[in-house]
Design a protein around this motif. Structure first.
Motif, PDB file in Angstrom:
ATOM      1  N   SER A  21     -28.638  39.281 106.146  1.00 58.19           N
ATOM      2  CA  SER A  21     -27.411  40.077 105.692  1.00 58.19           C
ATOM      3  C   SER A  21     -27.474  41.378 105.666  1.00 58.19           C
ATOM      4  CB  SER A  21     -27.458  39.575 103.949  1.00 58.19           C
ATOM      5  OG  SER A  21     -26.607  40.777 103.593  1.00 58.19           O
ATOM      6  N   ILE A  67     -22.670  34.347 111.221  1.00 57.32           N
ATOM      7  CA  ILE A  67     -22.317  33.297 110.379  1.00 57.32           C
ATOM      8  C   ILE A  67     -21.045  33.809 109.491  1.00 57.32           C
ATOM      9  CG2 ILE A  67     -22.916  32.079 108.144  1.00 57.32           C
ATOM     10  CD1 ILE A  67     -25.858  32.551 108.879  1.00 57.32           C
ATOM     11  N   GLU A  68     -21.011  35.189 109.238  1.00 56.21           N
ATOM     12  CA  GLU A  68     -19.760  35.417 108.356  1.00 56.21           C
ATOM     13  C   GLU A  68     -19.692  36.912 108.664  1.00 56.21           C
ATOM     14  OE1 GLU A  68     -17.956  35.532 103.826  1.00 56.21           O
ATOM     15  OE2 GLU A  68     -19.811  34.471 104.415  1.00 56.21           O
ATOM     16  N   LYS A  69     -18.534  37.374 108.692  1.00 55.21           N
ATOM     17  CA  LYS A  69     -18.111  38.786 109.084  1.00 55.21           C
ATOM     18  C   LYS A  69     -16.905  39.303 107.837  1.00 55.21           C
ATOM     19  CE  LYS A  69     -19.780  39.371 113.539  1.00 55.21           C
ATOM     20  NZ  LYS A  69     -19.543  39.951 114.896  1.00 55.21           N
ATOM     21  N   ASN A  70     -17.026  40.025 107.258  1.00 48.73           N
ATOM     22  CA  ASN A  70     -15.831  40.443 106.130  1.00 48.73           C
ATOM     23  C   ASN A  70     -15.960  41.813 105.865  1.00 48.73           C
ATOM     24  OD1 ASN A  70     -17.445  40.435 103.788  1.00 48.73           O
ATOM     25  ND2 ASN A  70     -17.110  37.865 103.871  1.00 48.73           N
ATOM     26  N   CYS A  74     -21.983  41.217 106.426  1.00 50.43           N
ATOM     27  CA  CYS A  74     -21.880  40.872 107.891  1.00 50.43           C
ATOM     28  C   CYS A  74     -23.352  39.820 107.872  1.00 50.43           C
ATOM     29  CB  CYS A  74     -22.084  41.411 109.156  1.00 50.43           C
ATOM     30  SG  CYS A  74     -20.589  42.622 109.318  1.00 50.43           S
TER      31      CYS A  74
END
Length: 112
Positions: A21, A67-70, A74
């Motif tokens: 993270s 995996i995830e970016k917002n 990230c």
């Protein structure tokens, strides 16, 4: 301290964690390695932007998978443990370009 001085700490962190993270990594650098805790009005550490730039470069070079970016965070998965010392060259160029115009230094990053 600059992100260039953080690279060995980040690379060590990547060896010890399979999922990363960007926010947690920033907190690790602040708490354990003396990086500045200066933050934007949103509460996000100013270090976050440079950390994400470095992680994005590692992703581009196949060391991480997003995996995830917002706007909140990230997240990445570590694909390779061994990260070459030259993996920072593009990040260094970005950092040098950023330093050319200090007027934008305190603007908030809203993309991440």
């Amino acid at each position: 301290m600059t992100i260039k001085s953080a690279q060995s700490y980040i690379n060590q962190y990547l060896k010890e964690n399979t999922k990363i993270s960007a926010t947690d990594l920033c907190q690790h650098l602040i708490t354990n390695h003396g990086f500045s805790s200066d933050a934007y009005s949103t509460g996000r550490p100013k270090l976050y932007v440079d950390v994400v730039k470095y992680l994005e470069n590692l992703q581009k070079n196949g060391h991480l998978d997003a995996i995830e970016k917002n706007q909140e965070n990230c997240m990445y998965e570590v694909l390779t443990i061994e990260i070459p010392d030259d993996s920072h060259k593009e990040t260094d160029k970005i950092e040098e370009d950023d330093n050319k115009d200090d007027d934008y230094e305190d603007l908030q990053m809203t993309l991440f």
